[in-house]
Design a protein around this motif. Structure first.
Motif, PDB file in Angstrom:
ATOM      1  N   LEU A   1     -13.073  19.384   9.642  1.00  0.00           N
ATOM      2  CA  LEU A   1     -14.343  19.689   8.978  1.00  0.00           C
ATOM      3  C   LEU A   1     -15.261  18.474   8.970  1.00  0.00           C
ATOM      4  CD1 LEU A   1     -16.142  21.578   7.324  1.00  0.00           C
ATOM      5  CD2 LEU A   1     -14.913  20.840   5.270  1.00  0.00           C
ATOM      6  N   ILE A   2     -14.662  17.314   8.654  1.00  0.00           N
ATOM      7  CA  ILE A   2     -15.460  16.081   8.654  1.00  0.00           C
ATOM      8  C   ILE A   2     -16.013  15.809  10.047  1.00  0.00           C
ATOM      9  CG2 ILE A   2     -15.341  13.575   8.368  1.00  0.00           C
ATOM     10  CD1 ILE A   2     -13.260  14.076   6.153  1.00  0.00           C
ATOM     11  N   LEU A   3     -15.161  16.019  11.055  1.00  0.00           N
ATOM     12  CA  LEU A   3     -15.601  15.815  12.436  1.00  0.00           C
ATOM     13  C   LEU A   3     -16.733  16.775  12.794  1.00  0.00           C
ATOM     14  CD1 LEU A   3     -15.222  14.453  15.188  1.00  0.00           C
ATOM     15  CD2 LEU A   3     -13.499  16.191  15.722  1.00  0.00           C
ATOM     16  N   LEU A   4     -16.579  18.045  12.343  1.00  0.00           N
ATOM     17  CA  LEU A   4     -17.601  19.053  12.628  1.00  0.00           C
ATOM     18  C   LEU A   4     -18.932  18.683  11.978  1.00  0.00           C
ATOM     19  CD1 LEU A   4     -18.221  21.831  13.888  1.00  0.00           C
ATOM     20  CD2 LEU A   4     -17.527  22.874  11.723  1.00  0.00           C
ATOM     21  N   LEU A   5     -18.851  18.210  10.723  1.00  0.00           N
ATOM     22  CA  LEU A   5     -20.073  17.812  10.029  1.00  0.00           C
ATOM     23  C   LEU A   5     -20.740  16.629  10.716  1.00  0.00           C
ATOM     24  CD1 LEU A   5     -18.922  18.145   6.309  1.00  0.00           C
ATOM     25  CD2 LEU A   5     -20.504  19.630   7.533  1.00  0.00           C
ATOM     26  N   CYS A   6     -19.925  15.699  11.166  1.00  0.00           N
ATOM     27  CA  CYS A   6     -20.481  14.543  11.881  1.00  0.00           C
ATOM     28  C   CYS A   6     -21.150  14.974  13.179  1.00  0.00           C
ATOM     29  CB  CYS A   6     -19.376  13.526  12.167  1.00  0.00           C
ATOM     30  SG  CYS A   6     -18.756  12.701  10.687  1.00  0.00           S
ATOM     31  N   VAL A   7     -20.482  15.898  13.893  1.00  0.00           N
ATOM     32  CA  VAL A   7     -21.071  16.411  15.139  1.00  0.00           C
ATOM     33  C   VAL A   7     -22.388  17.120  14.835  1.00  0.00           C
ATOM     34  CG1 VAL A   7     -20.778  18.078  17.007  1.00  0.00           C
ATOM     35  CG2 VAL A   7     -18.878  16.596  16.360  1.00  0.00           C
ATOM     36  N   GLY A   8     -22.371  17.949  13.749  1.00  0.00           N
ATOM     37  CA  GLY A   8     -23.603  18.639  13.353  1.00  0.00           C
ATOM     38  C   GLY A   8     -24.706  17.668  12.998  1.00  0.00           C
ATOM     39  N   PHE A   9     -24.305  16.592  12.323  1.00  0.00           N
ATOM     40  CA  PHE A   9     -25.270  15.564  11.944  1.00  0.00           C
ATOM     41  C   PHE A   9     -25.936  14.959  13.179  1.00  0.00           C
ATOM     42  CE2 PHE A   9     -25.847  10.949  11.449  1.00  0.00           C
ATOM     43  CZ  PHE A   9     -26.867  10.943  10.507  1.00  0.00           C
ATOM     44  N   PHE A  10     -25.120  14.631  14.168  1.00  0.00           N
ATOM     45  CA  PHE A  10     -25.670  14.017  15.377  1.00  0.00           C
ATOM     46  C   PHE A  10     -26.476  15.017  16.204  1.00  0.00           C
ATOM     47  CE2 PHE A  10     -22.104  11.016  14.568  1.00  0.00           C
ATOM     48  CZ  PHE A  10     -22.876   9.870  14.419  1.00  0.00           C
TER      49      PHE A  10
ATOM     50  N   LEU B   1       0.859  -1.192   0.000  1.00  0.00           N
ATOM     51  CA  LEU B   1       0.000   0.000   0.000  1.00  0.00           C
ATOM     52  C   LEU B   1       0.886   1.230   0.000  1.00  0.00           C
ATOM     53  CD1 LEU B   1      -2.720  -1.078   2.592  1.00  0.00           C
ATOM     54  CD2 LEU B   1      -2.840  -1.148   0.103  1.00  0.00           C
ATOM     55  N   SER B   2       0.785   1.929  -1.092  1.00  0.00           N
ATOM     56  CA  SER B   2       1.602   3.140  -1.209  1.00  0.00           C
ATOM     57  C   SER B   2       0.671   4.340  -1.172  1.00  0.00           C
ATOM     58  CB  SER B   2       2.388   3.116  -2.524  1.00  0.00           C
ATOM     59  OG  SER B   2       3.132   4.296  -2.652  1.00  0.00           O
ATOM     60  N   ILE B   3       0.631   5.014  -0.054  1.00  0.00           N
ATOM     61  CA  ILE B   3      -0.264   6.166   0.127  1.00  0.00           C
ATOM     62  C   ILE B   3       0.571   7.427   0.163  1.00  0.00           C
ATOM     63  CG2 ILE B   3      -1.982   7.234   1.621  1.00  0.00           C
ATOM     64  CD1 ILE B   3      -2.609   4.440   2.674  1.00  0.00           C
ATOM     65  N   LYS B   4       0.220   8.294  -0.732  1.00  0.00           N
ATOM     66  CA  LYS B   4       0.924   9.571  -0.766  1.00  0.00           C
ATOM     67  C   LYS B   4      -0.022  10.673  -0.318  1.00  0.00           C
ATOM     68  CE  LYS B   4       3.987   8.207  -4.546  1.00  0.00           C
ATOM     69  NZ  LYS B   4       4.467   8.537  -5.917  1.00  0.00           N
ATOM     70  N   PHE B   5       0.467  11.540   0.442  1.00  0.00           N
ATOM     71  CA  PHE B   5      -0.315  12.673   0.922  1.00  0.00           C
ATOM     72  C   PHE B   5       0.224  13.949   0.287  1.00  0.00           C
ATOM     73  CE2 PHE B   5      -0.566   9.471   4.244  1.00  0.00           C
ATOM     74  CZ  PHE B   5      -1.930   9.382   4.428  1.00  0.00           C
ATOM     75  N   PRO B   6      -0.406  14.353  -0.816  1.00  0.00           N
ATOM     76  CA  PRO B   6       0.095  15.555  -1.475  1.00  0.00           C
ATOM     77  C   PRO B   6      -0.169  16.809  -0.652  1.00  0.00           C
ATOM     78  CG  PRO B   6      -1.955  14.828  -2.489  1.00  0.00           C
ATOM     79  CD  PRO B   6      -1.562  13.777  -1.491  1.00  0.00           C
ATOM     80  N   LEU B   7      -1.166  16.714   0.245  1.00  0.00           N
ATOM     81  CA  LEU B   7      -1.490  17.889   1.044  1.00  0.00           C
ATOM     82  C   LEU B   7      -0.568  17.980   2.249  1.00  0.00           C
ATOM     83  CD1 LEU B   7      -5.381  17.630   1.057  1.00  0.00           C
ATOM     84  CD2 LEU B   7      -3.956  19.088  -0.381  1.00  0.00           C
ATOM     85  N   LYS B   8      -0.397  19.161   2.679  1.00  0.00           N
ATOM     86  CA  LYS B   8       0.389  19.369   3.881  1.00  0.00           C
ATOM     87  C   LYS B   8      -0.379  18.877   5.096  1.00  0.00           C
ATOM     88  CE  LYS B   8       2.908  23.353   2.070  1.00  0.00           C
ATOM     89  NZ  LYS B   8       3.222  24.780   2.263  1.00  0.00           N
ATOM     90  N   ARG B   9       0.362  18.613   6.136  1.00  0.00           N
ATOM     91  CA  ARG B   9      -0.262  18.080   7.346  1.00  0.00           C
ATOM     92  C   ARG B   9      -1.325  19.022   7.886  1.00  0.00           C
ATOM     93  NH1 ARG B   9       3.623  15.980  12.004  1.00  0.00           N
ATOM     94  NH2 ARG B   9       4.056  14.533  10.311  1.00  0.00           N
ATOM     95  N   ARG B  10      -1.102  20.329   7.791  1.00  0.00           N
ATOM     96  CA  ARG B  10      -2.050  21.301   8.341  1.00  0.00           C
ATOM     97  C   ARG B  10      -3.382  21.251   7.581  1.00  0.00           C
ATOM     98  NH1 ARG B  10      -0.915  27.801   9.033  1.00  0.00           N
ATOM     99  NH2 ARG B  10      -2.889  28.301  10.091  1.00  0.00           N
ATOM    100  N   ALA B  11      -3.260  21.133   6.240  1.00  0.00           N
ATOM    101  CA  ALA B  11      -4.477  21.053   5.434  1.00  0.00           C
ATOM    102  C   ALA B  11      -5.245  19.777   5.741  1.00  0.00           C
ATOM    103  CB  ALA B  11      -4.127  21.116   3.952  1.00  0.00           C
ATOM    104  N   LEU B  12      -4.497  18.688   5.954  1.00  0.00           N
ATOM    105  CA  LEU B  12      -5.134  17.416   6.277  1.00  0.00           C
ATOM    106  C   LEU B  12      -5.882  17.502   7.600  1.00  0.00           C
ATOM    107  CD1 LEU B  12      -5.539  14.461   5.500  1.00  0.00           C
ATOM    108  CD2 LEU B  12      -3.410  13.929   6.710  1.00  0.00           C
ATOM    109  N   ILE B  13      -5.276  18.180   8.552  1.00  0.00           N
ATOM    110  CA  ILE B  13      -5.923  18.344   9.861  1.00  0.00           C
ATOM    111  C   ILE B  13      -7.218  19.146   9.719  1.00  0.00           C
ATOM    112  CG2 ILE B  13      -5.688  19.440  12.129  1.00  0.00           C
ATOM    113  CD1 ILE B  13      -2.695  18.718  11.989  1.00  0.00           C
ATOM    114  N   LEU B  14      -7.170  20.184   8.867  1.00  0.00           N
ATOM    115  CA  LEU B  14      -8.370  21.004   8.663  1.00  0.00           C
ATOM    116  C   LEU B  14      -9.505  20.196   8.036  1.00  0.00           C
ATOM    117  CD1 LEU B  14      -6.817  24.368   7.407  1.00  0.00           C
ATOM    118  CD2 LEU B  14      -7.920  23.938   9.608  1.00  0.00           C
ATOM    119  N   ILE B  15      -9.136  19.338   7.070  1.00  0.00           N
ATOM    120  CA  ILE B  15     -10.156  18.502   6.423  1.00  0.00           C
ATOM    121  C   ILE B  15     -10.771  17.540   7.429  1.00  0.00           C
ATOM    122  CG2 ILE B  15     -10.510  16.692   4.698  1.00  0.00           C
ATOM    123  CD1 ILE B  15      -8.404  18.127   2.978  1.00  0.00           C
ATOM    124  N   LEU B  16      -9.897  16.914   8.231  1.00  0.00           N
ATOM    125  CA  LEU B  16     -10.403  15.991   9.249  1.00  0.00           C
ATOM    126  C   LEU B  16     -11.287  16.714  10.261  1.00  0.00           C
ATOM    127  CD1 LEU B  16      -7.179  13.865   9.860  1.00  0.00           C
ATOM    128  CD2 LEU B  16      -9.262  13.152   8.666  1.00  0.00           C
TER     129      LEU B  16
END
Length: 687
Positions: A335-344, A318-333
């Protein structure tokens, strides 16, 4: 000058059409006349009247701009005369279905000079300086003169100022604005514009989708005159330049479905689950299953076991490349967490609201159960208590049933089922009988006559109209006869084996042995209006709803009546605004608020508030007599006739979808048959 037009749910009410017409000058000659604004609504339309409002508006517009050498006020009067002639021609052809169903307003505006008139239940308001003025109260409304037909009467003129707003609305829209308490908000709206008005309507969008009608706003704001620059000083008065927005047609499609986190992200979450399952299945396929190879050599003399080889497992890297910077990845995660919280959170909120609705439904169910328990006892007192509980339950469950379609299906079914059970028992307790196919007594479709009133006397029937000349008679042998007479009639009663007809304002016509005799009643006072007639022992009793007086004309014999007398005691409460009266020795009055008043010897004896289901909307006529034990009430708005005893208790109710345009009714002398007129059709109900 800006014009805002809001049309609410044009297709919501079958049989109702409405429209607004805004005419602006097209050339230099028409500019001398200014702008013309028309608004109309027509209920209970016939198929041939689909374009009725358009034709009427065209007649008024054409006559208004025909001459440019007269003043706008005079032009409006002339155009209304032309409209009256147009309507008279329609009536002469036998189509009077629009009478009593037409509401129409006409306004002309030039140099801030306003001229206007209206008929029907449209409302015209002036918004000025944060205050609301009902300016159509300045109109002195006149009775429609039947022949020659005069529908439009006098006009009102006045001067407007900068930033004034004229608001015109049909009855249902006006009632909605008052009931929802939106009129104060509209009055205080500053600046008055389309966006602000839409925001006010959006606050009650669920209720907005339940009304049908028009709201037209004329905004007299400062505009730049043609040929002037924005810096040109404002000069008053001047001809405002009109800026008309497109018609705002408000329907359920106007308001998109509200955003719901649960609904929005459920498909996304389901997609993630499918992707996860797909990857797991693919991963399993990539793992090679071990295979046992046969031995390379088999010795008969010496038995050897084959060598076992350990299978090689081919595991993909499994070769996973993360083209995004760590900070951007944290922001995406995040956002997903926020949406999930909003959903609940949204899910939790919906569950909480559902719980509240379920509690409300449970309370209604308990009231319903209590009412059912009371009904088991079968006593008048317990029936009355049960009726009260069920009517309260009906009021509480009605708004819940409107919300139910947005809630789970099981809850919808519970609400619908309980509401239906409440309705069934209420109809039974209130003795309501719904008639799917009422018995047709007479059809006027091919007889060249459209009656609005009916009188049954012995075995004969007389049909007439306040808007059409002539009489129509059916004798005891069921033979029909058109009696030609150049007069219209408002009321009729039998007197000494003859028929007495009354025509407003003071004309009597007596039909005896196919011959007609005329006479005139003495006027009781100036500006009188005899709005309802009843008879007792040949004495005539009239109701003047404006003054509230009951006027008695004593019978002198030989078909003559004496001078008018004020029947009510001098200091007694007047029947101002009352709609109808009937006499059985005492005088029964149907009041403006649909209550009943009983007068005896000129004094008020008692008042009765009608506690019936469905609740009254607008009763139009009351009837009784000395020989009948009951009171009969006609309510065209709900297509029903109600029979009460003389203590105000329900005896029977009849309702039908075929009673969609009731004008009048008559009771047979034995009280066993009710005849109901819808204009072109007469139905009978045998008791």
């Amino acid at each position: 000058m800006r014009v805002l037009e809001f049309h609410f749910n044009p297709k919501l009410r079958p049989g109702l059409i409405f429209d607004s017409f805004c005419y602006e000058p097209g050339n230099v000659y028409e500019r001398r006349m200014g702008n013309l604004y028309l608004t109309g609504a027509l209920r209970n339309i016939l198929p041939q009247n689909v374009n009725f409002l358009d034709k009427l508006a065209k007649v008024i517009q054409k006559e208004y701009y025909r001459s440019s050498i007269i003043k706008p006020e005079k032009a409006l009067k002339e155009s209304l005369k032309e409209a009256n002639e147009f309507l008279e021609q329609i009536a002469k052809k036998g189509d009077v279905s629009w009478l009593g169903n037409l509401s129409f307003a006409a306004l002309s505006l030039k140099n801030y000079q306003l001229n206007f008139t209206k008929i029907g239940d449209l409302k015209i308001f002036l918004l000025r300086g944060g205050k609301l003025v009902d300016i159509d109260k300045k109109l002195k409304f006149e009775e429609i003169l039947p022949w020659p037909l005069k529908v439009f009467g006098n006009i009102v003129s006045g001067k407007l100022g900068q930033d004034d707003v004229i608001l015109i609305s049909t009855k249902e829209v006006t009632d909605f604005l008052k009931k929802s308490n939106l009129l104060p908000e509209i009055t205080k709206l500053a600046p008055f514009n389309e966006e602000g008005l839409k925001q006010i309507f959006d606050k009650k969008k669920e209720d907005v989708l339940k009304i049908s009608g028009i709201c037209l706003a004329l905004i007299l704001s400062e505009e730049v005159k043609a040929g002037e620059t924005a810096e040109t000083p404002f000069r008053f008065p001047y001809q405002p330049v009109s800026s008309r927005t497109a018609k705002q047609v408000i329907t359920p499609q106007t308001y998109p479905k509200e955003f719901n986190l649960r609904e929005a992200f459920t498909p996304l979450i389901n997609t993630f689950i499918k992707i996860r399952e797909s990857l797991f299945a693919r991963f399993k396929e990539l793992i090679k299953k071990p295979r046992l190879r046969p031995p390379t050599e088999y010795l008969k003399e010496k038995r050897e076991f084959p060598k076992l080889r350990v299978p090689k497992l081919s595991i993909p890297r499994l070769s996973i490349k993360f083209p995004l910077k760590r900070r951007a990845l944290i922001l995406i995660l995040a956002l997903i967490l926020l949406l999930c919280v909003g959903f609940f959170i949204a899910q939790f909120k919906e569950e909480k609201e559902l719980k509240e609705y379920q509690n409300t439904l449970q309370e209604i169910q308990e009231k319903f159960n209590q009412a059912e328990t009371l009904l088991v006892l079968e006593t008048p007192q317990t029936e009355e208590e049960a009726n009260l509980l069920l009517r309260e339950s009906w009021k509480e469950i009605s708004p819940l049933s409107e919300i139910a379609p947005r809630l789970p299906k099981d809850f919808q079914n519970e609400v619908s089922s309980l509401k239906e059970r409440i309705s069934e028992i209420l109809f039974e307790l209130n003795k309501m009988e719904t008639i799917e196919e009422p018995e047709l007594f007479l059809d006027f479709n091919h007889r060249g006559f459209t009656p609005h009133r009916i009188l049954s006397f012995e075995d004969e029937f007389y049909f007439f109209s306040p808007y059409s000349q002539n009489l129509f008679k059916i004798d005891s042998n069921n033979r029909s006869q058109l009696i030609e007479v150049a007069r219209t009639f408002n009321f009729a009663f039998p007197v000494d084996e003859v028929i007495l007809f009354f025509s407003k304002p003071d004309q009597l016509t007596i039909l005896s042995a196919e011959r007609l005799f005329s006479g005139t009643l003495e006027k009781p006072y100036e500006d009188f209006s005899l709005d309802s007639l009843s008879m007792f022992r040949e004495h005539l009793y009239f109701l003047d709803k404006n003054s509230g007086e009951i006027i008695r004309y004593p019978y002198l014999g030989d078909l003559k009546w004496g001078s008018p007398e004020m029947w009510l005691v001098e200091k007694e409460k007047k029947a101002v605004g009352a709609k109808s009266l009937a006499i059985d020795g005492s005088v029964w009055v149907l009041n403006e608020n649909d209550s009943l008043s009983l007068y005896h010897r000129g004094s008020l004896e008692k008042e009765i508030s009608l506690e019936i289901f469905p609740e009254p909307e607008d009763f139009k006529k009351i009837f009784t007599s000395l020989t009948l034990p009951y009171l009969y009430l006609l309510e065209p708005a709900q297509g029903r006739i109600v029979i009460l005893d003389k203590d105000g208790e329900i005896v029977k109710q009849f309702q039908s979808q075929k009673f969609d345009n009731l004008f009048d009714f008559s009771i047979s002398e034995d009280g066993k048959t009710i005849y109901l007129s819808t204009g072109l059709k007469v139905y009978q109900i045998k008791l």
